[in-house]
Scaffold this active site. Structure first.
Site, PDB file in Angstrom:
ATOM      1  CG  HIS A 182      -2.078  -0.983   1.056  1.00 52.07           C
ATOM      2  ND1 HIS A 182      -2.931  -0.960   0.082  1.00 52.07           N
ATOM      3  CD2 HIS A 182      -2.455  -1.952   1.858  1.00 52.07           C
ATOM      4  CE1 HIS A 182      -3.752  -1.995   0.380  1.00 52.07           C
ATOM      5  NE2 HIS A 182      -3.535  -2.819   1.231  1.00 52.07           N
TER       6      HIS A 182
ATOM      7  CG  ASP B  16      -2.501  -3.973   4.960  1.00 51.61           C
ATOM      8  OD1 ASP B  16      -1.727  -3.308   5.057  1.00 51.61           O
ATOM      9  OD2 ASP B  16      -3.673  -4.133   4.557  1.00 51.61           O
ATOM     10  CD  GLU B  17      -5.197  -6.038   1.055  1.00 48.04           C
ATOM     11  OE1 GLU B  17      -5.050  -4.671   0.834  1.00 48.04           O
ATOM     12  OE2 GLU B  17      -6.079  -6.769   0.888  1.00 48.04           O
ATOM     13  CB  VAL B  18       3.356  -7.115   0.695  1.00 46.54           C
ATOM     14  CG1 VAL B  18       4.743  -6.436  -0.158  1.00 46.54           C
ATOM     15  CG2 VAL B  18       3.418  -6.525   2.051  1.00 46.54           C
ATOM     16  CE1 TYR B  19      -2.938  -8.938  -2.173  1.00 52.93           C
ATOM     17  CE2 TYR B  19      -3.613  -6.705  -2.875  1.00 52.93           C
ATOM     18  CZ  TYR B  19      -3.927  -7.795  -2.240  1.00 52.93           C
ATOM     19  OH  TYR B  19      -5.202  -8.050  -1.795  1.00 52.93           O
TER      20      TYR B  19
END
Length: 385
Positions: A97, A153-156
């Site tokens: 993010h 969070d959400e380390v795509y």
């Protein structure tokens, strides 16, 4: 604020409201109105995710949004929080993010994947320097911090950058270890620079990691995980249940007759700060498009006597016009009045960029369609006179 004041209300000590400022950040004047309600409803802390609303300085100044809070406004927010006994925990994303940072040309070379601005590369020393500088500036404006949330969070797309692909070729390496090594580096920087502050991390990237890998990484000793979930079936015995009594209390505090969404369409919509926006937005969401579509697509006088064919050629039968022109004018007047009222209400709480986006997405398409029909009617009538 004494620590014991923050720990008597529940086994967890803190009941936090997450203020995510990455979209539609409110003005400080509205926070002054809403903080007392948070406290009344049982909160005793705020998790403030500043994103681009923090007044970063120096080399970080490009991160500021156009309407970022000033340093004095941050202090005002913190004073308001203290006044209402709300402990503040800042949240600064340090891995995933990171769009608000990596979208800028000055920092784009620190992306994990060159074309995506969401994730930070964990391989560059400059990446760690960047997040450390962000953390330092935020900590500097907050006195007496006990906790600091580093997001993550959400380390795509982690592992899909060229440097990561090379690193992962070694058999002993994995994406889990790559994630943990960066988080350990971030936490170690915090512990070194701000030993009085404990780092918090979202737990979603840790859920699949084995206990052995976690222990070996050393992250567990440095950071406190926070559950990240939108599920409705968390352990109610430990995190506070939802009962009819709780529902009734919330309805009373918000001034709502019911929290059920189907009642929002027909009844008065609350006494809480911003309830005027809630009422007007509800009208727009439930009624604007259907009412315009009903007139333009299902009214037999419009579809039969003033279709796109007739409008293009400015053909209108004077008798038929009287069957639908008053309805079109009345509907346009009604929604123009609602729009003006909504605009004034939104301006009180939000910055102009938020107002413009919401109106363009949700109001203007239907309103423009209606206005064009009224304009075409006028042109057709003038052409016959």
């Amino acid at each position: 604020m004494e620590e014991n004041k923050m720990t008597v209300s529940s086994p967890f000590g803190l009941h936090l409201v997450h203020l995510d400022l990455k979209g539609a950040p409110p003005k400080v004047s509205y926070l002054a109105e809403i903080f007392p309600l948070f406290r009344t409803l049982g909160a005793n802390g705020l998790l403030i995710e500043y994103e681009d609303m923090f007044p970063y300085e120096g080399e970080l100044k490009p991160l500021r949004a156009e309407h970022a809070y000033s340093a004095s406004e941050i202090k005002e927010i913190l004073n308001l929080a203290e006044l209402h006994e709300l402990e503040v925990i800042p949240l600064v994303q340090t891995f995933g993010h990171m769009e608000f940072v990596l979208k800028h040309q000055e920092f784009s070379h620190l992306r994990e994947v060159e074309m995506f601005p969401n994730a930070l590369s964990p391989h560059k020393e400059e990446s760690l320097m960047l997040v450390s500088a962000m953390i330092d500036q935020v900590v500097a404006l907050h006195d007496g911090l006990r906790w600091f949330h580093v997001g993550s969070d959400e380390v795509y797309y982690l592992g899909e950058g060229e440097e990561s692909k090379q690193w992962l070729q070694k058999e002993e390496n994995s994406i889990e270890k790559l994630y943990l090594s960066h988080m350990k580096a971030v936490a170690s920087c915090m512990v070194s620079s701000h030993p009085e502050v404990k780092p918090i991390v979202w737990d979603d990237m840790l859920r699949g990691v084995s206990e052995e890998t976690l222990t070996e990484s050393g992250v567990a000793q440095l950071m406190e995980p926070m559950i990240w979930d939108y599920a409705a079936d968390l352990d109610e015995d430990d995190k506070g249940g939802y009962s009819e009594k709780v529902k009734e209390n919330v309805e009373k505090q918000l001034g709502l007759s019911s929290l059920e969404i189907d009642t929002f369409m027909s009844e008065s919509s609350g006494t809480f700060p911003g309830s005027d926006i809630f009422t007007l937005v509800t009208q727009v969401c439930f009624y604007l498009k259907p009412s315009v579509d009903e007139l333009l697509e299902r009214n037999r006088f419009v579809t039969g006597w003033f279709s796109p064919y007739h409008r293009k050629r400015r053909i209108v039968h004077p008798i038929m016009m009287h069957h639908f022109q008053p309805d079109a004018l009345s509907l346009l007047a009604k929604w123009n009045a609602v729009m003006q009222e909504l605009q004034a209400a939104l301006e009180r709480v939000f910055y102009m960029c938020t107002l413009e986006e919401w109106m363009e997405e949700n109001v203007h398409p239907s309103l423009h369609k209606l206005q064009e029909v009224v304009d075409d009617l006028d042109k057709a009538i003038q052409g016959q006179s």
